[in-house]
Design a protein around this motif. Structure first.
Motif, PDB file in Angstrom:
ATOM      1  N   VAL A  26       9.710   9.097   2.691  1.00  9.73           N
ATOM      2  CA  VAL A  26       8.755   9.849   1.872  1.00  9.73           C
ATOM      3  C   VAL A  26       9.515  10.445   0.690  1.00  9.73           C
ATOM      4  N   ARG A  27       8.986  10.204  -0.516  1.00  6.41           N
ATOM      5  CA  ARG A  27       9.678  10.750  -1.708  1.00  6.41           C
ATOM      6  C   ARG A  27       8.752  11.648  -2.511  1.00  6.41           C
ATOM      7  N   VAL A  28       9.314  12.720  -3.010  1.00  9.98           N
ATOM      8  CA  VAL A  28       8.536  13.617  -3.875  1.00  9.98           C
ATOM      9  C   VAL A  28       8.352  12.943  -5.224  1.00  9.98           C
ATOM     10  N   ILE A  29       7.105  12.897  -5.734  1.00 14.19           N
ATOM     11  CA  ILE A  29       6.907  12.284  -7.054  1.00 14.19           C
ATOM     12  C   ILE A  29       6.476  13.276  -8.141  1.00 14.19           C
ATOM     13  N   TRP A  30       5.966  14.446  -7.723  1.00 15.96           N
ATOM     14  CA  TRP A  30       5.535  15.397  -8.773  1.00 15.96           C
ATOM     15  C   TRP A  30       5.493  16.799  -8.196  1.00 15.96           C
ATOM     16  N   HIS A  31       5.710  17.779  -9.051  1.00 17.78           N
ATOM     17  CA  HIS A  31       5.622  19.185  -8.626  1.00 17.78           C
ATOM     18  C   HIS A  31       4.459  19.917  -9.276  1.00 17.78           C
ATOM     19  N   GLY A  32       3.550  19.175  -9.869  1.00 15.43           N
ATOM     20  CA  GLY A  32       2.400  19.830 -10.497  1.00 15.43           C
ATOM     21  C   GLY A  32       2.704  20.224 -11.922  1.00 15.43           C
ATOM     22  N   MET A  33       1.680  20.699 -12.622  1.00 15.25           N
ATOM     23  CA  MET A  33       1.856  21.095 -14.028  1.00 15.25           C
ATOM     24  C   MET A  33       2.892  22.204 -14.094  1.00 15.25           C
ATOM     25  N   SER A  34       3.953  21.964 -14.855  1.00 16.50           N
ATOM     26  CA  SER A  34       5.106  22.851 -14.775  1.00 16.50           C
ATOM     27  C   SER A  34       4.756  24.301 -15.087  1.00 16.50           C
ATOM     28  N   SER A  35       3.775  24.502 -15.960  1.00 13.36           N
ATOM     29  CA  SER A  35       3.467  25.883 -16.329  1.00 13.36           C
ATOM     30  C   SER A  35       2.745  26.634 -15.212  1.00 13.36           C
ATOM     31  N   LEU A  36       2.304  25.940 -14.186  1.00 15.47           N
ATOM     32  CA  LEU A  36       1.469  26.578 -13.176  1.00 15.47           C
ATOM     33  C   LEU A  36       2.117  26.731 -11.811  1.00 15.47           C
ATOM     34  N   ARG A  37       3.148  25.974 -11.556  1.00 18.69           N
ATOM     35  CA  ARG A  37       3.594  25.838 -10.171  1.00 18.69           C
ATOM     36  C   ARG A  37       4.129  27.115  -9.565  1.00 18.69           C
ATOM     37  N   PRO A  38       4.065  27.340  -8.262  1.00 21.46           N
ATOM     38  CA  PRO A  38       3.272  26.498  -7.373  1.00 21.46           C
ATOM     39  C   PRO A  38       1.903  27.132  -7.133  1.00 21.46           C
ATOM     40  N   GLN A  39       0.858  26.403  -7.234  1.00 19.40           N
ATOM     41  CA  GLN A  39      -0.489  26.967  -7.096  1.00 19.40           C
ATOM     42  C   GLN A  39      -1.424  25.962  -6.459  1.00 19.40           C
ATOM     43  N   TYR A  40      -1.372  25.830  -5.183  1.00 20.12           N
ATOM     44  CA  TYR A  40      -2.297  24.939  -4.465  1.00 20.12           C
ATOM     45  C   TYR A  40      -2.361  23.549  -5.105  1.00 20.12           C
ATOM     46  N   ALA A  98       0.858  -1.192   0.000  1.00 20.85           N
ATOM     47  CA  ALA A  98       0.000   0.000   0.000  1.00 20.85           C
ATOM     48  C   ALA A  98       0.888   1.233   0.000  1.00 20.85           C
ATOM     49  N   TYR A  99       0.465   2.244  -0.735  1.00 15.80           N
ATOM     50  CA  TYR A  99       1.227   3.498  -0.836  1.00 15.80           C
ATOM     51  C   TYR A  99       0.322   4.655  -0.429  1.00 15.80           C
ATOM     52  N   TYR A 100       0.953   5.636   0.215  1.00 15.47           N
ATOM     53  CA  TYR A 100       0.209   6.753   0.789  1.00 15.47           C
ATOM     54  C   TYR A 100       0.760   8.020   0.178  1.00 15.47           C
ATOM     55  N   CYS A 101      -0.093   8.886  -0.311  1.00 20.84           N
ATOM     56  CA  CYS A 101       0.448  10.155  -0.818  1.00 20.84           C
ATOM     57  C   CYS A 101      -0.385  11.336  -0.352  1.00 20.84           C
ATOM     58  N   THR A 102       0.268  12.454  -0.207  1.00 20.72           N
ATOM     59  CA  THR A 102      -0.358  13.710   0.219  1.00 20.72           C
ATOM     60  C   THR A 102       0.318  14.840  -0.572  1.00 20.72           C
ATOM     61  N   ASN A 103      -0.042  16.064  -0.234  1.00 22.14           N
ATOM     62  CA  ASN A 103       0.662  17.185  -0.883  1.00 22.14           C
ATOM     63  C   ASN A 103       1.779  17.718   0.013  1.00 22.14           C
ATOM     64  N   GLN A 104       2.452  16.837   0.733  1.00 23.01           N
ATOM     65  CA  GLN A 104       3.609  17.274   1.525  1.00 23.01           C
ATOM     66  C   GLN A 104       4.648  17.948   0.617  1.00 23.01           C
ATOM     67  N   ARG A 105       5.178  19.081   1.084  1.00 17.74           N
ATOM     68  CA  ARG A 105       6.120  19.859   0.269  1.00 17.74           C
ATOM     69  C   ARG A 105       7.488  19.186   0.175  1.00 17.74           C
ATOM     70  N   ASP A 106       8.289  19.619  -0.763  1.00 12.38           N
ATOM     71  CA  ASP A 106       9.637  19.044  -0.880  1.00 12.38           C
ATOM     72  C   ASP A 106      10.600  19.746   0.087  1.00 12.38           C
ATOM     73  N   GLU A 107      11.872  19.337   0.051  1.00 13.81           N
ATOM     74  CA  GLU A 107      12.832  19.870   1.031  1.00 13.81           C
ATOM     75  C   GLU A 107      13.047  21.371   0.886  1.00 13.81           C
ATOM     76  N   ASP A 108      12.824  21.897  -0.314  1.00 14.46           N
ATOM     77  CA  ASP A 108      12.977  23.349  -0.536  1.00 14.46           C
ATOM     78  C   ASP A 108      11.675  24.096  -0.291  1.00 14.46           C
ATOM     79  N   ASP A 109      10.722  23.416   0.305  1.00 21.17           N
ATOM     80  CA  ASP A 109       9.422  24.017   0.615  1.00 21.17           C
ATOM     81  C   ASP A 109       8.610  24.352  -0.637  1.00 21.17           C
ATOM     82  N   ARG A 110       8.953  23.675  -1.737  1.00 24.01           N
ATOM     83  CA  ARG A 110       8.119  23.846  -2.951  1.00 24.01           C
ATOM     84  C   ARG A 110       6.924  22.913  -2.842  1.00 24.01           C
ATOM     85  N   GLU A 111       5.820  23.345  -3.458  1.00 24.42           N
ATOM     86  CA  GLU A 111       4.648  22.469  -3.452  1.00 24.42           C
ATOM     87  C   GLU A 111       4.966  21.187  -4.200  1.00 24.42           C
TER      88      GLU A 111
END
Ligand code: 6LW
Length: 522
Positions: A160-174, A129-142
Motif C-alpha cells: 500500500v502506497r500513499v499517493i496524496w495528502h490532500g489540498m496542502s492548504s487544508l490538511r489534515p481535515q477529513y 485493478a487498483y484499490y484506494c481508501t483514506n488509509q493514513r500514512d506511517e506518521d498517522d497523517r491523513e
C-alpha cells in the motif's frame, strides 16, 4: 436544459456512478438499514429508478452490530469487462467488494479487503485493478493510499502506497472519498475534505503517473462552505462520469438545510455538469445549486407515486438492521406484521418495521390496517424514523384494556397525544410539508381527523447526522405473543409544490411491477 437538484431526493448520501453504454448506475450509503446499498438505474442522468440492492442477504454483512449511523458507508460502483463491482466500508468489519453481472439479479457475497481507511474506490487500468481508501500514512497523517488488488478475491497484489495528502492548504481535515480517473494522459484524483457537514468540499489532484506524485488543484472544485443560510449546504463527496456523448458530469452529496446546514431528510444526491479547463475538471461556478442547466437529452420528471404491492417485498422497503423474516408475511395482497418485543427504540434492535426513505420535503404517506391488540402495551401503525433515539410513532395502541390512537416522540420534548379509538379498520395519513408533519386518521366510514402536527426530527435525533428520515409501518408489543397487524395498503406520494397535485412522475420510488428483483430480498 434546466433540471432540479437533488436528482435523488431523500436520504441518499455518498453517491457513486458508472456508465455502461447508454445505461447509468448509481449507488449510495445505507448505514444500518437492510437491504444495503441501493442500486439506481437511469438512461438520462436525471430520472432514476431503484433496481435492487447490493446487500440483500443478511449473511452478507454482520448487521447485528450496526448501531445508528454505522453499517455501510460510502460505496463506489465500477464496471469492468461485463461485471459490476461495488466496494464499501462496513463499520467495525472493514472494506468489502461485491460483484454482479446483472444488478437486477443479485450480487455476490462480499470479499474482504485487508486495507484500512474508509470510502474505498476502484480503478481498472491496463489490465490491472487498483484499490484506494483514506488509509493514513506511517506518521498517522491523513492520506489517500493505494495498492494493486485482485478484485475477485480482495487480495492486495502490491504494498500500500500513499499517493496524496490532500489540498496542502487544508490538511489534515477529513480527507475522504477518493475516486481515480484516467483521461488524456492524466490521472485525476477526486476527494472530499472538510468533513461532511458545513465545511464539505470536493478537492482534486492530478499526476502523469498513477502512483504520483500528485499536484494539488489550486482550489476546491465544489463547495458551499462560504455560503451561510443558503438553499444548499454540505456539498462534497463526488464522483465523475462521462456520458455517452462525451460530456462529463459529477454526482455529489448535499443538503437542503432546514437551519444552518442540517436537513431532516439527510444528505441527498445532486448532479452538476463538468467542463475541462487547462486539463482540470471544473464544476459550474464551484457551488452546488438546486436549479441547474446542463446538456441533458431528456426532460426531468418530478414527483412520484409509490403504492406498495403487498403481495411481495419490493426492493425499496427497508428494515432497521436485518429483518426477522417470519415477522413479515406477504399474503395475497395483504401484509401481516407480527409485533416484536424488539422496539423501534432499541439501540441494536431488529424491530418489526418496514420503511421507505421519505420521498421529499413535501410528501404524503397513507396506510390502511386492522389491529386487534390482545395485551396492554401492544401497538401498530406508522413511524417517522431517524434513529432509535429519535423518532415519532403514530399508532393504534392498547393500554389498560382500551384502544387509543397515540402520537409520541422518542427523544426531544413532546407531550404525547392520546385519542379514543373505534373498532375496525383504520386509515392513517402523514402529510409532510417542509419542516412539519400533519398526522391524521380515519376509522371506517368516518372522515380524516387530525391527531397532531409535529415538527420534523432534528440533528439531536440523528445520532451521527449521517442518515435521513424514513417513514414506515411497524408493530411492537411487550408480550411473547400478540396478534398480527394486517396492512391493506401503503402509499407514498411525493408532491411537488411547483407542479401541484396530480402531476406524478418517476423518480426514486416510482415503479412497482418493473422491479425485477422484487421478491428476492429478505
Ligand atoms: C462517509 C464519509 C463521510 O463514509 O461520512 O464525513 C461517511 N464523511 O465520506 C458516511 O457517509
Amino acid at each position: 436544459m434546466i433540471y432540479e437538484n437533488p436528482i435523488l431526493r431523500g436520504f441518499n448520501p455518498d453517491p457513486s456512478i458508472c456508465r455502461v453504454g447508454k445505461d447509468y448506475y448509481l449507488v449510495t450509503s445505507s448505514f444500518e438499514y437492510f437491504p444495503g446499498i441501493p442500486v439506481y438505474h437511469s438512461t438520462d442522468l436525471v430520472n432514476w429508478l431503484q433496481i435492487g440492492n447490493c446487500i440483500e442477504r443478511p449473511e452478507q454483512l454482520p448487521y447485528g452490530q450496526a448501531a445508528a449511523g454505522q453499517g455501510v458507508w460510502a460505496p463506489t460502483i465500477r464496471h469492468h469487462e461485463g461485471r459490476f463491482y461495488v466496494t464499501a466500508t462496513f463499520c467495525g468489519l472493514g472494506n468489502v467488494i461485491v460483484r454482479s453481472e446483472d444488478p437486477t439479479d443479485g450480487w455476490s457475497d462480499p470479499v474482504r479487503v485487508e486495507m484500512d481507511g474508509i470510502d474505498p474506490s476502484l480503478l481498472f487500468e491496463g489490465g490491472k485493478a487498483y484499490y484506494c481508501t483514506n488509509q493514513r500514512d506511517e506518521d498517522d497523517r491523513e492520506a489517500i493510499s493505494m495498492a494493486e488488488i485482485d478484485v475477485d478475491t480482495g487480495s492486495l497484489l502490491s504494498p500500500v502506497r500513499v499517493i496524496w495528502h490532500g489540498m496542502s492548504s487544508l490538511r489534515p481535515q477529513y480527507l475522504e472519498a477518493p475516486h481515480l480517473y484516467h483521461k488524456d494522459g492524466w490521472y485525476y484524483l477526486l476527494a472530499a475534505e472538510g468533513g461532511t457537514k458545513e465545511n464539505h468540499m470536493i478537492t482534486a489532484a492530478r499526476s502523469r503517473s498513477l502512483f504520483g506524485p500528485y499536484e494539488d488543484c489550486e482550489s476546491p472544485l465544489l463547495t458551499n462552505r462560504h455560503i451561510r443560510d443558503g438553499e444548499v449546504a454540505c456539498t462534497g463527496h463526488g464522483d465523475l462520469v462521462e456520458d455517452e456523448r462525451g460530456q462529463w458530469w459529477a454526482v455529489y452529496l448535499a443538503t437542503r438545510p432546514d437551519k444552518g446546514w442540517y436537513s431532516h431528510l439527510g444528505r441527498e444526491t445532486f448532479l452538476t455538469p463538468v467542463r475541462w479547463l487547462d486539463d482540470w475538471p471544473a464544476m459550474g461556478d464551484g457551488r452546488g445549486h438546486l436549479r441547474c442547466e446542463g446538456p441533458l437529452w431528456a426532460p426531468q420528471a418530478v414527483g412520484s407515486d409509490w403504492q406498495a404491492d403487498l403481495s411481495c417485498r419490493q426492493p425499496q422497503w427497508l428494515n432497521v438492521r436485518e429483518p426477522v423474516r417470519e415477522r413479515y408475511l406477504f399474503w395475497g395482497d395483504r401484509l401481516h406484521l407480527i409485533p416484536s418485543r424488539e422496539k423501534l427504540s432499541d439501540p441494536l434492535g431488529r424491530p418489526t418495521f418496514l420503511c421507505l426513505r421519505q420521498a421529499d420535503l413535501s410528501c404524503e404517506t397513507e396506510v390502511e390496517f386492522r389491529f386487534e391488540p390482545q395485551a396492554d402495551g401492544s401497538e401498530a401503525g406508522l413511524a417517522i424514523y431517524l434513529s432509535d433515539s429519535g423518532h415519532y410513532v403514530f399508532c393504534l395502541r392498547r393500554e389498560a384494556g382500551r384502544k387509543f390512537i397515540e402520537v409520541r416522540r422518542q427523544g426531544g420534548q413532546f407531550t404525547p397525544v392520546r385519542l379514543k379509538a373505534e373498532e375496525g379498520k383504520v386509515r392513517m395519513k402523514i402529510e409532510a410539508s417542509g419542516k412539519a408533519y400533519r398526522l391524521s386518521f380515519a376509522f371506517e366510514g368516518q372522515a380524516f381527523r387530525e391527531a397532531a402536527t409535529v415538527p420534523s426530527l432534528s440533528l439531536a435525533d440523528a445520532g451521527r447526522a449521517f442518515t435521513g428520515t424514513l417513514i414506515g409501518i411497524f408493530a411492537q408489543c411487550d408480550t411473547a405473543k400478540e396478534r398480527d397487524a394486517e396492512f391493506l395498503s401503503f402509499r407514498m406520494t411525493e408532491k411537488n409544490p411547483e407542479t401541484g397535485p396530480g402531476v406524478f412522475h418517476k423518480t426514486v420510488l416510482a415503479g412497482n411491477s418493473e422491479q425485477a428483483s422484487a421478491c428476492r430480498i429478505g
